[in-house]
Design a protein around this motif. Structure first.
Motif, PDB file in Angstrom:
ATOM      1  N   ASP A 135       0.988  -0.832  -0.267  1.00 43.42           N
ATOM      2  CA  ASP A 135      -0.124   0.110   0.268  1.00 43.42           C
ATOM      3  C   ASP A 135       1.232   1.359  -0.047  1.00 43.42           C
ATOM      4  OD1 ASP A 135       0.816   0.144   2.374  1.00 43.42           O
ATOM      5  OD2 ASP A 135      -0.960   0.135   3.550  1.00 43.42           O
ATOM      6  N   MET A 136       2.013   1.271  -0.362  1.00 42.50           N
ATOM      7  CA  MET A 136       3.526   2.224  -0.216  1.00 42.50           C
ATOM      8  C   MET A 136       3.034   2.105  -2.038  1.00 42.50           C
ATOM      9  SD  MET A 136       5.630   4.018   1.328  1.00 42.50           S
ATOM     10  CE  MET A 136       6.321   4.871   1.279  1.00 42.50           C
ATOM     11  N   ARG A 137       2.866   4.127  -1.892  1.00 42.35           N
ATOM     12  CA  ARG A 137       2.912   4.289  -3.219  1.00 42.35           C
ATOM     13  C   ARG A 137       4.625   4.494  -3.349  1.00 42.35           C
ATOM     14  NH1 ARG A 137      -0.113   8.398  -6.439  1.00 42.35           N
ATOM     15  NH2 ARG A 137      -1.295   8.668  -4.933  1.00 42.35           N
ATOM     16  N   LEU A 138       5.092   3.571  -4.836  1.00 42.10           N
ATOM     17  CA  LEU A 138       6.578   4.170  -5.548  1.00 42.10           C
ATOM     18  C   LEU A 138       6.679   5.016  -6.726  1.00 42.10           C
ATOM     19  CD1 LEU A 138       7.493  -0.117  -5.455  1.00 42.10           C
ATOM     20  CD2 LEU A 138       8.080   1.632  -3.467  1.00 42.10           C
ATOM     21  N   MET A 139       7.227   5.632  -6.734  1.00 46.88           N
ATOM     22  CA  MET A 139       8.127   6.309  -7.599  1.00 46.88           C
ATOM     23  C   MET A 139       8.573   5.820  -9.057  1.00 46.88           C
ATOM     24  SD  MET A 139       9.607   9.982  -7.371  1.00 46.88           S
ATOM     25  CE  MET A 139      10.168  11.256  -9.135  1.00 46.88           C
ATOM     26  N   ARG A 140       8.032   5.283  -9.853  1.00 46.83           N
ATOM     27  CA  ARG A 140       8.875   4.466 -11.109  1.00 46.83           C
ATOM     28  C   ARG A 140       9.319   5.682 -12.354  1.00 46.83           C
ATOM     29  NH1 ARG A 140       7.534  -0.833  -9.817  1.00 46.83           N
ATOM     30  NH2 ARG A 140       6.173  -1.037  -8.068  1.00 46.83           N
ATOM     31  N   HIS A 141       9.164   6.773 -12.018  1.00 49.77           N
ATOM     32  CA  HIS A 141       9.418   7.394 -12.520  1.00 49.77           C
ATOM     33  C   HIS A 141      10.584   8.761 -12.751  1.00 49.77           C
ATOM     34  CE1 HIS A 141       6.896  10.118 -10.201  1.00 49.77           C
ATOM     35  NE2 HIS A 141       6.620  11.322 -11.071  1.00 49.77           N
ATOM     36  N   CYS A 142      11.800   8.340 -11.767  1.00 55.17           N
ATOM     37  CA  CYS A 142      12.508   9.532 -11.353  1.00 55.17           C
ATOM     38  C   CYS A 142      13.297   9.020 -12.904  1.00 55.17           C
ATOM     39  CB  CYS A 142      13.369   8.356 -10.390  1.00 55.17           C
ATOM     40  SG  CYS A 142      14.407  10.008  -9.778  1.00 55.17           S
ATOM     41  N   GLN A 143      14.207  10.579 -12.815  1.00 55.76           N
ATOM     42  CA  GLN A 143      15.428  10.452 -13.909  1.00 55.76           C
ATOM     43  C   GLN A 143      16.475  10.846 -13.485  1.00 55.76           C
ATOM     44  OE1 GLN A 143      14.726   9.869 -17.073  1.00 55.76           O
ATOM     45  NE2 GLN A 143      12.978   9.547 -16.116  1.00 55.76           N
ATOM     46  N   GLN A 144      16.440  11.478 -12.004  1.00 53.43           N
ATOM     47  CA  GLN A 144      17.710  11.399 -11.181  1.00 53.43           C
ATOM     48  C   GLN A 144      18.333  12.324 -11.963  1.00 53.43           C
ATOM     49  OE1 GLN A 144      18.892   7.208 -11.135  1.00 53.43           O
ATOM     50  NE2 GLN A 144      19.833   7.679  -9.505  1.00 53.43           N
ATOM     51  N   CYS A 145      17.785  13.751 -11.397  1.00 56.68           N
ATOM     52  CA  CYS A 145      17.991  15.053 -11.512  1.00 56.68           C
ATOM     53  C   CYS A 145      18.850  15.902 -11.894  1.00 56.68           C
ATOM     54  CB  CYS A 145      16.438  15.966 -11.492  1.00 56.68           C
ATOM     55  SG  CYS A 145      15.490  15.020 -12.329  1.00 56.68           S
ATOM     56  N   ARG A 146      19.418  16.959 -12.321  1.00 53.88           N
ATOM     57  CA  ARG A 146      20.484  17.515 -12.190  1.00 53.88           C
ATOM     58  C   ARG A 146      20.241  18.188 -10.740  1.00 53.88           C
ATOM     59  NH1 ARG A 146      25.166  19.443 -15.841  1.00 53.88           N
ATOM     60  NH2 ARG A 146      24.540  21.146 -14.928  1.00 53.88           N
ATOM     61  N   ALA A 147      20.924  18.914 -10.282  1.00 55.00           N
ATOM     62  CA  ALA A 147      20.907  19.762  -8.740  1.00 55.00           C
ATOM     63  C   ALA A 147      20.062  21.824  -9.656  1.00 55.00           C
ATOM     64  CB  ALA A 147      21.918  20.447  -8.249  1.00 55.00           C
ATOM     65  N   ASP A 148      20.592  22.015 -11.208  1.00 56.40           N
ATOM     66  CA  ASP A 148      19.308  22.652 -11.355  1.00 56.40           C
ATOM     67  C   ASP A 148      19.020  22.134 -12.984  1.00 56.40           C
ATOM     68  OD1 ASP A 148      21.809  21.324 -13.039  1.00 56.40           O
ATOM     69  OD2 ASP A 148      23.037  23.241 -13.288  1.00 56.40           O
ATOM     70  N   ALA A 149      18.068  20.998 -12.409  1.00 58.92           N
ATOM     71  CA  ALA A 149      17.323  21.268 -14.551  1.00 58.92           C
ATOM     72  C   ALA A 149      16.020  21.884 -13.837  1.00 58.92           C
ATOM     73  CB  ALA A 149      16.485  18.956 -13.600  1.00 58.92           C
ATOM     74  N   VAL A 150      15.464  21.991 -15.133  1.00 53.73           N
ATOM     75  CA  VAL A 150      14.619  23.036 -15.833  1.00 53.73           C
ATOM     76  C   VAL A 150      13.717  21.851 -16.624  1.00 53.73           C
ATOM     77  CG1 VAL A 150      13.994  25.001 -16.713  1.00 53.73           C
ATOM     78  CG2 VAL A 150      16.271  25.330 -14.844  1.00 53.73           C
ATOM     79  N   GLY A 151      12.530  22.470 -16.339  1.00 57.15           N
ATOM     80  CA  GLY A 151      11.581  21.750 -17.515  1.00 57.15           C
ATOM     81  C   GLY A 151      11.073  20.948 -17.223  1.00 57.15           C
ATOM     82  N   THR A 152      10.136  19.346 -17.499  1.00 58.60           N
ATOM     83  CA  THR A 152       9.219  18.302 -17.017  1.00 58.60           C
ATOM     84  C   THR A 152      10.727  17.695 -16.894  1.00 58.60           C
ATOM     85  OG1 THR A 152       9.328  18.097 -19.520  1.00 58.60           O
ATOM     86  CG2 THR A 152       7.097  19.165 -18.703  1.00 58.60           C
TER      87      THR A 152
END
Length: 460
Positions: free
Chosen positions: A257-274
């Motif tokens: 019953d725990m929601r899992l994030m499966r769409h993570c892109q492991q973003c940079r610390a200065d990411a911009v956008g979707t």
């Protein structure tokens, strides 16, 4: 358990639906860090790598706030402003909190978000509430100090560098108390965990169980990035990252019953956008600083953001109506659909897709369950490889899917998909993913079991 929360509807990291539609910006105002992780090597002037802890340049709070306002004026889909590094935001609290204070005053419609290792949460939780930080991500990799000692060589604690098991004990205790206090104060918490084979892989289900019991909203299990060229301790000492199968197995062990994030892109610390479209190159600091932001411009930007949210809300209302409708016949089993999309809408040529979003659709709704990487069979109009040898690896990557939704598809891949038992569908270009998937699911139910529609209206 119904774990929907209205505050995630436009947060791309907390909602698998929102990440196709809404944008975020990470403001790199926090250069310092209070722990050392074996998987981290911060870089402050790197334009090429795409991973956490990396930025092109560190910004002053006033520069960061102006950049957020400029991006918000250019992108009506901007919904979230976060600070995620390149160090730990709460290891540079004055810079981080000054940034949030100004944003809360100048852009009150934007969600404010923080990503931290948790060591400093208890010291600054009142300030987080004061500046309306509504979402916090905690990185929690273990609950066992012995495992922690293999991940964190040291922490900075009360002005001293602490090593080994003692450091791990302090960090774990502070993380757990911080998690409890954040949840008690009404802040929505996402927990990130880095999956490190042979170190914490068998331990992460215990972590997931504990954070779920304490009220964490979502768990994001990320694969270790350990390429030697990144210069991390793990990368230089041969620690491997997990295979896709290992990652999937650990995620399955943590599900429930725990929601899992499966769409993570492991973003940079200065990411911009979707999450699937990085636009930081459009907002370099020299361009940002050359712009003049008038009160009228900022008010117009807020109005455009509000209009965009209203449009998305209307589409979601339509989707809910579709979900409430019932098929006339056929089994109500879940169906896996592979989707090529851009900004939350069906888009792209099948042969030019380098990845497919995988959705599970059934009578109860639609859920993103994975992302499958493939090689492109087309490299432009003049170089579209439609031989079986070129296409078969892509089709193998779609194993288990019954439908592929795209905007265009050629005759050869269409035939191979049908032969593999996968229904190609290009009838919904430009439509929101949820609406298109639901429409296809209903069509399959109406046709009854064992029948397939393989219409291709846009053969390229």
């Amino acid at each position: 358990m119904d774990r929907h929360h209205p505050s995630i509807d436009d947060h791309p990291c907390y909602s698998e639906t929102a990440h196709h539609r809404f944008a975020r910006i990470h403001l790199p105002v926090a250069p310092a860090c209070n722990i050392q992780c074996h998987y981290c090597n911060r870089k402050y002037d790197c334009a090429n790598e795409s991973r956490p802890g990396v930025v092109s340049q560190v910004l002053k709070p006033e520069q960061a706030v102006k950049k957020a306002l400029v991006v918000g004026a250019a992108l009506p889909q901007l919904a979230v402003v976060g600070v995620a590094g390149p160090g730990d935001p709460l290891a540079s609290p004055k810079r981080t909190l000054a940034t949030f204070q100004r944003l809360a005053e100048q852009a009150p419609d934007l969600k404010l978000c923080l990503s931290t290792n948790g060591l400093g949460v208890l010291d600054h939780i009142d300030a987080l509430l004061r500046y309306n930080i509504t979402h916090v991500t905690l990185t929690i990799n273990c609950l066992d100090p012995e495992i922690g000692a293999a991940i964190y060589p040291w922490i900075l604690w009360r002005g001293k560098r602490i090593h080994g098991r003692t450091a791990s004990e302090i960090l774990i205790e502070r993380q757990q108390r911080g998690l409890e206090q954040l949840i008690a104060r009404g802040i929505l918490v996402k927990v990130n965990s880095v999956l490190i084979p042979g170190v914490n892989d068998t331990h992460l289900p215990t972590v997931s169980q504990v954070i779920r019991a304490k009220g964490a909203f979502i768990h994001n299990i990320m694969p270790l990035i350990a390429e030697p060229e990144h210069g991390t301790y793990y990368g230089l000492t041969g620690q491997r990252g997990p295979t896709p199968e290992e990652l999937k197995a650990v995620q399955a062990a943590c599900a429930g019953d725990m929601r899992l994030m499966r769409h993570c892109q492991q973003c940079r610390a200065d990411a911009v956008g979707t999450l699937d479209e990085d636009r930081r190159a459009e907002f370099e600091l020299d361009r940002v600083e050359s712009m003049t932001l008038t009160p009228e411009l900022l008010e117009a930007a807020r109005a455009r953001r509000a209009a965009f949210r209203a449009q998305v809300d209307a589409e979601q209302h339509l989707f809910r109506r579709l979900r409430e409708s019932r098929p006339r016949s056929g089994p109500h089993r879940p169906i896996l659909m592979a989707v090529t999309a851009h900004k939350g809408r069906i888009s792209g040529h099948f042969g030019q897709a380098s990845e497919f979003l995988i959705y599970e659709v059934d009578e109860s709704g639609i859920r993103m369950v994975g992302l499958r990487q493939t090689g492109r069979s087309c490299q432009g109009e003049a170089a579209c490889g439609e031989s079986a040898d070129t296409l078969e690896p892509i089709i193998r990557a779609l194993d288990g899917c019954e439908v592929v939704l795209c905007a265009k598809i050629g005759h050869a891949p269409w035939q191979l998909l049908v032969a593999a038992g996968i229904q190609p569908n290009s009838e919904h270009p430009g439509e929101p993913i949820e609406q298109a998937c639901r429409a296809v699911w209903h069509e399959m139910q109406w046709r009854g079991p064992g029948t397939r529609s393989a219409t291709v209206s846009k053969v390229a």
